[in-house]
Design a protein around this motif. Sequence first.
Motif, PDB file in Angstrom:
ATOM      1  N   ARG A  73       0.706  -1.224   0.432  1.00  0.00           N
ATOM      2  CA  ARG A  73       0.495   0.231   0.095  1.00  0.00           C
ATOM      3  C   ARG A  73       1.139   1.834  -0.045  1.00  0.00           C
ATOM      4  O   ARG A  73       0.171   2.527   0.244  1.00  0.00           O
ATOM      5  CB  ARG A  73      -0.985   0.215   1.350  1.00  0.00           C
ATOM      6  CG  ARG A  73      -2.384  -0.900   1.567  1.00  0.00           C
ATOM      7  CD  ARG A  73      -2.871  -0.872   2.507  1.00  0.00           C
ATOM      8  NE  ARG A  73      -3.170  -2.152   2.640  1.00  0.00           N
ATOM      9  CZ  ARG A  73      -5.004  -1.839   3.126  1.00  0.00           C
ATOM     10  NH1 ARG A  73      -5.270  -1.048   3.469  1.00  0.00           N
ATOM     11  NH2 ARG A  73      -5.853  -2.742   3.150  1.00  0.00           N
ATOM     12  N   LEU A  74       1.899   0.844   0.229  1.00  0.00           N
ATOM     13  CA  LEU A  74       2.569   2.403  -0.255  1.00  0.00           C
ATOM     14  C   LEU A  74       3.278   3.440  -0.864  1.00  0.00           C
ATOM     15  O   LEU A  74       3.311   2.579  -2.423  1.00  0.00           O
ATOM     16  CB  LEU A  74       4.459   2.294   1.306  1.00  0.00           C
ATOM     17  CG  LEU A  74       6.061   2.711   0.752  1.00  0.00           C
ATOM     18  CD1 LEU A  74       5.013   2.884   2.264  1.00  0.00           C
ATOM     19  CD2 LEU A  74       7.088   1.968   0.902  1.00  0.00           C
ATOM     20  N   VAL A  75       2.706   4.335  -0.639  1.00  0.00           N
ATOM     21  CA  VAL A  75       2.017   5.396  -2.157  1.00  0.00           C
ATOM     22  C   VAL A  75       3.406   6.687  -1.868  1.00  0.00           C
ATOM     23  O   VAL A  75       3.841   7.793  -2.465  1.00  0.00           O
ATOM     24  CB  VAL A  75       0.784   6.006  -2.600  1.00  0.00           C
ATOM     25  CG1 VAL A  75      -0.053   4.923  -2.708  1.00  0.00           C
ATOM     26  CG2 VAL A  75       0.325   6.888  -1.494  1.00  0.00           C
ATOM     27  N   SER A  76       3.818   6.865  -0.434  1.00  0.00           N
ATOM     28  CA  SER A  76       4.842   8.002  -0.148  1.00  0.00           C
ATOM     29  C   SER A  76       5.757   7.338   0.170  1.00  0.00           C
ATOM     30  O   SER A  76       5.349   6.964   1.530  1.00  0.00           O
ATOM     31  CB  SER A  76       3.649   8.747   0.435  1.00  0.00           C
ATOM     32  OG  SER A  76       2.730   9.511  -0.288  1.00  0.00           O
ATOM     33  N   PHE A  77       7.333   7.476   0.225  1.00  0.00           N
ATOM     34  CA  PHE A  77       8.004   7.001   0.542  1.00  0.00           C
ATOM     35  C   PHE A  77       9.949   7.878   0.519  1.00  0.00           C
ATOM     36  O   PHE A  77       9.737   8.127  -0.494  1.00  0.00           O
ATOM     37  CB  PHE A  77       8.340   5.655   0.049  1.00  0.00           C
ATOM     38  CG  PHE A  77       9.657   5.347   0.826  1.00  0.00           C
ATOM     39  CD1 PHE A  77      10.192   4.235   1.571  1.00  0.00           C
ATOM     40  CD2 PHE A  77      11.566   5.413  -0.170  1.00  0.00           C
ATOM     41  CE1 PHE A  77      11.176   4.177   2.525  1.00  0.00           C
ATOM     42  CE2 PHE A  77      12.011   4.766   0.154  1.00  0.00           C
ATOM     43  CZ  PHE A  77      11.854   3.284   2.089  1.00  0.00           C
TER      44      PHE A  77
END
Length: 165
Positions: A73-77
Amino acid sequence: MTSLDLSGNKLSGPLPENISDQLSYITNLDLSNNSFSGEIPAGIANMTYLNTLFLHYNQFDGRIPAQLSNLSRLVSFSVADNSLSGPVPDSLQGFPSANFTGNPRLCGPPLDKKCKKRFRVRIHIRPIRIHVKLRRINDASSIGAAAGFVVGFVVAFYFPQVLIL
């Protein structure tokens, strides 16, 4: 609690490996602009609901854990401006290069810096067996050895002053 923003608080020290046990349902985690150190814990990968993970402007070192690929689900990193090294994991290569800059030893896509290939050399040592075949001592060498023994004995017995230094 679904969101935790601890950015800019001058926090320091390593993050606990079991961070996911304490923040299991978190969706947004911002730990940027602190002085966290040590390696990024692989346990973050167990935070399955995580959408945003900001770890930039800290003092993290070591590699980015490959287990972070489990964060579907990672969209910003962002891990910019740390001391990370090694290749960027494949699952994170879709993020902009600016999210990885400031890590001099970090390499691979999306960065322009290529990773050096490491060669592993394996040396296999097989035991060497040496077969020695004893041969009969011939008569000439037997006579020579006996004569040398007799001469040495006579010199040592009759002329001991020759042997004293």
